[in-house]
Scaffold this motif. Sequence first.
Motif, mmCIF file in Angstrom:
data_model
loop_
_atom_site.group_PDB
_atom_site.id
_atom_site.type_symbol
_atom_site.label_atom_id
_atom_site.label_comp_id
_atom_site.label_asym_id
_atom_site.label_seq_id
_atom_site.Cartn_x
_atom_site.Cartn_y
_atom_site.Cartn_z
ATOM 1 N N GLN A 131 0.853 -1.036 0.057
ATOM 2 C CA GLN A 131 0.160 0.050 -0.079
ATOM 3 C C GLN A 131 0.906 1.303 0.144
ATOM 4 O O GLN A 131 2.076 1.320 0.445
ATOM 5 C CB GLN A 131 -0.663 0.059 1.194
ATOM 6 N N VAL A 132 0.430 2.381 -0.678
ATOM 7 C CA VAL A 132 0.855 3.473 -0.772
ATOM 8 C C VAL A 132 0.121 4.491 -0.415
ATOM 9 O O VAL A 132 -0.997 4.770 -0.996
ATOM 10 C CB VAL A 132 1.576 3.681 -2.061
ATOM 11 N N GLN A 133 0.596 5.485 0.480
ATOM 12 C CA GLN A 133 -0.375 6.716 0.799
ATOM 13 C C GLN A 133 0.065 7.862 0.159
ATOM 14 O O GLN A 133 1.509 8.048 0.387
ATOM 15 C CB GLN A 133 -0.595 6.973 2.323
ATOM 16 N N LEU A 134 -0.794 8.871 -0.145
ATOM 17 C CA LEU A 134 -0.274 10.301 -0.709
ATOM 18 C C LEU A 134 -0.908 11.173 -0.155
ATOM 19 O O LEU A 134 -2.215 11.137 -0.158
ATOM 20 C CB LEU A 134 -0.560 9.752 -2.350
ATOM 21 N N VAL A 135 -0.265 12.294 0.115
ATOM 22 C CA VAL A 135 -0.958 13.513 0.727
ATOM 23 C C VAL A 135 -0.371 14.678 -0.002
ATOM 24 O O VAL A 135 0.781 14.921 -0.080
ATOM 25 C CB VAL A 135 -0.647 13.310 2.382
ATOM 26 N N GLU A 136 -1.316 15.276 -0.616
ATOM 27 C CA GLU A 136 -0.877 16.720 -1.280
ATOM 28 C C GLU A 136 -0.931 17.840 -0.467
ATOM 29 O O GLU A 136 -1.529 17.871 0.514
ATOM 30 C CB GLU A 136 -1.806 16.807 -2.601
ATOM 31 N N SER A 168 4.948 1.059 0.929
ATOM 32 C CA SER A 168 5.721 0.219 0.389
ATOM 33 C C SER A 168 6.043 0.829 -1.147
ATOM 34 O O SER A 168 4.951 0.821 -1.780
ATOM 35 C CB SER A 168 5.133 -1.124 0.306
ATOM 36 N N ILE A 169 7.078 1.377 -1.262
ATOM 37 C CA ILE A 169 7.629 1.873 -2.573
ATOM 38 C C ILE A 169 8.488 1.066 -3.263
ATOM 39 O O ILE A 169 9.806 1.023 -2.815
ATOM 40 C CB ILE A 169 8.029 3.449 -2.564
ATOM 41 N N PHE A 170 8.423 0.573 -4.380
ATOM 42 C CA PHE A 170 9.183 -0.156 -5.296
ATOM 43 C C PHE A 170 9.461 0.496 -6.389
ATOM 44 O O PHE A 170 8.633 1.284 -6.974
ATOM 45 C CB PHE A 170 8.749 -1.634 -5.555
ATOM 46 N N THR A 171 10.685 0.234 -7.040
ATOM 47 C CA THR A 171 11.068 0.607 -8.323
ATOM 48 C C THR A 171 11.117 -0.348 -9.369
ATOM 49 O O THR A 171 11.447 -1.615 -9.020
ATOM 50 C CB THR A 171 12.508 1.627 -8.359
#
Length: 118
Positions: free
Chosen positions: A1-6, A27-30
Amino acid sequence: QVQLVESGGGLVQAGGSLRLSCAASGSIFTPNAMGWYRQAPGNQRELVATITSGASTNYADSVKGRFTVSRDDAKKMVYLQMNSLKPEDTAVYYCNFHQIWPRPMDYWGKGTLITVSS
């Protein structure tokens, strides 16, 4: 899961500038891509600008030369510098994280409103 806040939206006069920021967590993967989309009232959501983990960028024709997308992977941030804003840039701007691995998936922020007055 990835959470984004602008953050960084607001009201600005035509010709002005704003900078949007988006903080990612989880969890950020390339490889991946991060970027910005927008949705004006009555319109569909459209791409504004994206940047890949390899630093390749893509811009909508309507913002080329005015907007600049960038990212700081150490801080898990993506930015959108918007110059020479026009009333037609008025929209809710959404941060996007496009995951490629382990499986393709898109994550979205809740959006931030930008209003450009004439």
